[in-house]
Design a protein around this motif. Structure first.
Motif, PDB file in Angstrom:
ATOM      1  N   ILE A 134       0.869  -1.176   0.000  1.00 32.70           N
ATOM      2  CA  ILE A 134       0.000   0.000   0.000  1.00 32.70           C
ATOM      3  C   ILE A 134       0.903   1.223   0.000  1.00 32.70           C
ATOM      4  O   ILE A 134       1.669   1.454   0.933  1.00 32.70           O
ATOM      5  CB  ILE A 134      -0.934   0.017   1.229  1.00 32.70           C
ATOM      6  N   ASP A 136       0.711   5.421  -1.116  1.00 25.94           N
ATOM      7  CA  ASP A 136      -0.100   6.564  -1.559  1.00 25.94           C
ATOM      8  C   ASP A 136      -1.548   6.160  -1.815  1.00 25.94           C
ATOM      9  O   ASP A 136      -2.176   6.624  -2.774  1.00 25.94           O
ATOM     10  CB  ASP A 136       0.509   7.201  -2.812  1.00 25.94           C
ATOM     11  N   VAL A 138      -2.737   3.359  -2.867  1.00 23.57           N
ATOM     12  CA  VAL A 138      -2.921   2.372  -3.937  1.00 23.57           C
ATOM     13  C   VAL A 138      -2.375   1.022  -3.477  1.00 23.57           C
ATOM     14  O   VAL A 138      -1.237   0.937  -3.008  1.00 23.57           O
ATOM     15  CB  VAL A 138      -2.202   2.811  -5.230  1.00 23.57           C
ATOM     16  N   THR A 140      -1.116  -2.741  -4.347  1.00 21.04           N
ATOM     17  CA  THR A 140      -0.543  -3.587  -5.397  1.00 21.04           C
ATOM     18  C   THR A 140      -0.347  -4.970  -4.802  1.00 21.04           C
ATOM     19  O   THR A 140       0.131  -5.096  -3.672  1.00 21.04           O
ATOM     20  CB  THR A 140       0.814  -3.030  -5.870  1.00 21.04           C
TER      21      THR A 140
END
Length: 180
Positions: A134, A136, A138, A140
């Motif tokens: 994690i 910012d 976002v 992945t």
């Protein structure tokens, strides 16, 4: 180290081991408030202010410091991992609810490990679904089945940073590292 009956303390110079009696650390209030003697410890973490944090099964988290004189508990479920965020607040990973206070996507709600890297990423390990990074806001995902973000094993046991900022990831299939 974590043992079957509470905490063990190891002297790094002499390698002598000592069982820690939680009562001598002022644990009476902890026992009364949770009904648990904290013998099922899942995770131990020392934060930047030298507080000792203990994550337990069913009894949440507790912390102790020289100036606090007793364990104080936060009954918040099965705590399996802890790490500090950039503001110095402790982030809790759980065995069945993901990260407490985080509503975004995760590879799994069964968190086994947490780590922060110098690039501002929060890394979340899971038992069978690999990693979530994690950054910012976002998320992945890294897994054995990913084509873009592949890792060698989906079972993440532990993570830590070394003094050079390298993230070390312990898996059932071996050791991985990440250099932010």
């Amino acid at each position: 180290p974590i043992c079957r009956h509470g905490l063990q303390k190891i002297n790094v110079n002499t390698h002598a081991m000592q069982a820690i009696d939680m009562k001598t650390m002022g644990n009476m209030e902890m026992k009364q408030s949770t009904g648990n003697n904290m013998s099922n410890i899942q995770y131990v973490y020392i934060d930047n202010s030298d507080l000792l944090w203990v994550g337990t099964t069913k009894s949440g988290a507790a912390y102790w410091g020289e100036d606090i004189y007793r364990f104080t508990s936060k009954t918040i479920g099965d705590i399996t991992a802890m790490v500090e965020d950039s503001a110095g607040h402790v982030v809790y990973g759980t065995s069945d609810s993901g990260i407490l206070g985080y509503e975004g996507p995760l590879a799994s709600l069964s968190v086994t490990a947490l780590a922060r890297t110098s690039d501002g990423s929060l890394w979340v390990g899971s038992q069978n679904n690999g990693l979530t990074r994690i950054k910012d806001g976002v998320a992945t995902f890294y897994s054995t089945s990913s084509t873009d973000h592949r890792i060698e094993n989906n079972h993440i046991n532990a993570m830590c940073n070394d003094k050079n900022g390298i993230l070390w990831i312990a898996t059932e299939g071996g050791l991985l590292n990440y250099n932010p």
